[in-house]
Scaffold this active site. Structure first.
Site, PDB file in Angstrom:
ATOM      1  N   ASN B  16     -58.510 -60.844 -19.473  1.00 19.77           N
ATOM      2  CA  ASN B  16     -59.192 -59.706 -20.087  1.00 19.77           C
ATOM      3  C   ASN B  16     -60.685 -59.850 -19.823  1.00 19.77           C
ATOM      4  O   ASN B  16     -61.267 -60.906 -20.100  1.00 19.77           O
ATOM      5  CB  ASN B  16     -58.919 -59.669 -21.597  1.00 19.77           C
ATOM      6  CG  ASN B  16     -59.569 -58.471 -22.264  1.00 19.77           C
ATOM      7  OD1 ASN B  16     -60.792 -58.385 -22.355  1.00 19.77           O
ATOM      8  ND2 ASN B  16     -58.753 -57.542 -22.712  1.00 19.77           N
ATOM      9  N   VAL B  39     -56.546 -54.490 -19.835  1.00 24.07           N
ATOM     10  CA  VAL B  39     -57.543 -53.589 -20.405  1.00 24.07           C
ATOM     11  C   VAL B  39     -57.030 -53.228 -21.794  1.00 24.07           C
ATOM     12  O   VAL B  39     -55.953 -52.647 -21.917  1.00 24.07           O
ATOM     13  CB  VAL B  39     -57.683 -52.342 -19.506  1.00 24.07           C
ATOM     14  CG1 VAL B  39     -58.522 -51.280 -20.163  1.00 24.07           C
ATOM     15  CG2 VAL B  39     -58.256 -52.725 -18.150  1.00 24.07           C
ATOM     16  N   GLU B  40     -57.777 -53.598 -22.857  1.00 23.40           N
ATOM     17  CA  GLU B  40     -57.152 -53.571 -24.188  1.00 23.40           C
ATOM     18  C   GLU B  40     -56.864 -52.170 -24.710  1.00 23.40           C
ATOM     19  O   GLU B  40     -56.155 -52.011 -25.691  1.00 23.40           O
ATOM     20  CB  GLU B  40     -57.968 -54.392 -25.200  1.00 23.40           C
ATOM     21  CG  GLU B  40     -59.328 -53.867 -25.553  1.00 23.40           C
ATOM     22  CD  GLU B  40     -60.428 -54.597 -24.793  1.00 23.40           C
ATOM     23  OE1 GLU B  40     -60.149 -55.046 -23.662  1.00 23.40           O
ATOM     24  OE2 GLU B  40     -61.539 -54.704 -25.321  1.00 23.40           O
ATOM     25  N   ASN B  41     -57.403 -51.140 -24.043  1.00 22.73           N
ATOM     26  CA  ASN B  41     -57.016 -49.798 -24.473  1.00 22.73           C
ATOM     27  C   ASN B  41     -55.708 -49.332 -23.833  1.00 22.73           C
ATOM     28  O   ASN B  41     -55.340 -48.167 -23.993  1.00 22.73           O
ATOM     29  CB  ASN B  41     -58.142 -48.796 -24.240  1.00 22.73           C
ATOM     30  CG  ASN B  41     -58.716 -48.851 -22.849  1.00 22.73           C
ATOM     31  OD1 ASN B  41     -59.189 -49.894 -22.411  1.00 22.73           O
ATOM     32  ND2 ASN B  41     -58.662 -47.754 -22.136  1.00 22.73           N
ATOM     33  N   SER B  81     -50.757 -53.559 -26.934  1.00 20.95           N
ATOM     34  CA  SER B  81     -51.866 -54.172 -26.210  1.00 20.95           C
ATOM     35  C   SER B  81     -52.435 -55.361 -26.978  1.00 20.95           C
ATOM     36  O   SER B  81     -52.714 -56.418 -26.405  1.00 20.95           O
ATOM     37  CB  SER B  81     -52.962 -53.135 -25.967  1.00 20.95           C
ATOM     38  OG  SER B  81     -53.987 -53.712 -25.185  1.00 20.95           O
TER      39      SER B  81
END
Lengths: 236, 210
Positions: B16, B39-41, B81
């Site tokens: 990340n 990608v944390e979204n 996520s």
């Protein structure tokens, strides 16, 4: 016959009451249900608690809802982004309350709420100012804070495609909070670009099963928040 | 600096990358290595920047910049996520910093000023959930103040979470005996690194006593 389609965004949000808790999907503009938010501005409900990752940009969408004084409190992880001026001004003026929640904790609180789980423990925010006032407990030598599940009266979500049962598929990273917000609200309201017949969405690829959805409205060509902001437009 | 971080990402890692400087790391991964960027979204398998005519407002990274998805990528909702993060499924996180303390405390979300709009995003989740945390930052602030300190003065993102710090001057490991300088930028000496650092450093580079 089950048919969750409603004719307009206005009809979809007609019963949102003053003081309601409303979850609003989106990460920045991706997945922001801008037409539903605009319908809610027209509808006039006030004193809302809004659960959302951000607070909108420019003078449209969520930022416009806040600007018109409809929101008493936001539960949010990142209440400022590029072109975000409405929330910072209202917050500094003491006209809106903020409950700041780490993004993953926000997501898990919504997931838990939708799954009927009243609370859970997480290591996120331990040893920080956001731990303050929360119960802590140690698991296998690791300190965790207790966080409560979140539910809402309504959720406003944007998806790509639906059938009349409310089965949904999304578009890329616009999925973000949509699926969990549909699970956590008594009445989840979804705007989609396209309505298809039952069976046209392969059951293997349904992301949100229809049981979590109450109303679907078709908005074939949704507005782009960033484009409206660039053009200096405001709503209404 | 970003190239230096990229050299330390092993083949097969799930990584990340935080907003800002860390976003540059992906382009420097050495030939022959494969890493998957989270990608944390809601995307696993972030690809290179899109061509200007291929920008999709619904395909963005955590900094809300347009990105692409590699063949073999996956999209998912936010709870999934962050399950990847909290469930220890992501191997390495590269983050920016306002301050790092000698025990690995990180401050990177707020200066704590009374009129600042507090905004935390996913930073606290990342440092609590990912085992290996690399910080990528300028060694000092724009005013020349040290960012590596005995103790952070800004509100913390997490306690004792940073493993290694990459700056324009040096690569520094956070260890149980303190901050150990592993490497220095060309033309930079240990004394200069120490002078611009607000905490004691130990030499731990090739040719040093440690």
């Amino acid at each position: 016959m089950i048919d969750k389609r409603v004719a307009s965004a206005a009809e979809a949000v007609a019963d949102v009451h003053d003081g309601a808790t409303v979850m609003i999907g989106g990460f920045g503009e991706a997945g922001s249900p801008i037409e539903l938010i605009h319908a809610l501005i027209d509808q006039g409900a006030r004193g809302l608690t809004v659960v959302s990752n951000n607070t909108g940009s420019g003078d449209v969408g969520l930022a416009a809802l806040i600007k018109h004084g409809r929101v008493a409190k936001v539960i949010c992880s990142y209440p400022r982004t590029a072109n975000s001026t409405v929330f910072p001004e209202m917050y500094r003026a003491g006209r809106i309350e903020l409950e700041l929640v780490p993004q993953g904790t926000l997501a898990e609180r919504i997931r838990a709420g939708g799954a009927g789980i009243p609370a859970f423990y997480t290591a996120t925010a331990v040893g920080t100012v956001l731990e303050a006032g929360k119960e802590t407990r140690s698991f296998a030598g690791r300190t965790c804070v207790m966080e409560h599940g979140l539910t809402a009266d309504f959720s406003l979500v944007k998806a790509r495609r639906a059938d009349r049962y409310g089965n949904l598929v999304y578009n890329k990273t616009a999925r973000n909070f949509g699926p969990i917000m549909c699970t956590a609200a008594s009445v989840s309201i979804v705007q989609v670009e396209e309505m298809v017949s039952p069976g046209e969405i392969d059951p293997e690829v349904v992301v949100t099963p229809g049981v979590f959805v109450k109303r679907v409205v078709v908005v074939p060509d949704p507005a782009l928040e960033s484009q409206w902001v660039r053009e200096g437009r405001s709503y209404p | 600096m970003a190239r230096q971080v990229a050299r330390d990402i092993p083949d097969g890692a799930y990584v990340n990358l935080g907003i800002g400087l860390p976003e540059l790391v992906a382009q420097y991964l050495p030939e022959g290595r494969e890493a998957i960027y989270h990608v944390e979204n809601g995307l696993l398998g972030m690809g290179p920047d899109p061509a200007p005519d291929a920008v999709d407002s619904e395909l963005i990274n955590a900094g809300k910049k347009p990105v692409t998805a590699i063949p073999g990528a996956a999209y998912f909702h936010h709870a999934d996520s962050f399950a990847m993060i909290r469930g220890r499924h992501i191997d390495i996180c590269v983050l920016g910093a306002m301050q790092v303390a000698m025990n690995g405390d990180l401050a990177n979300w707020s200066t704590g000023e009374p009129d600042a709009i507090p905004a935390v995003g996913g930073a606290m989740d990342l440092v609590a959930g990912i085992r290996t945390i690399y910080v990528l930052t300028q060694h000092t602030t724009r005013d020349g103040e040290p960012k590596i300190l005995e103790r952070c003065t800004y509100p913390l993102t997490g306690r004792a979470c940073v493993d290694r710090i990459y700056t324009d001057l040096a690569v520094i490991d956070v260890t149980s005996r303190g901050l150990v300088v592993r490497q220095m930028a060309p033309g930079v000496g240990f004394e200069e690194v120490q002078r611009r650092t607000g905490a004691p450093l130990f030499p731990g580079f090739a040719g040093s006593a440690a």
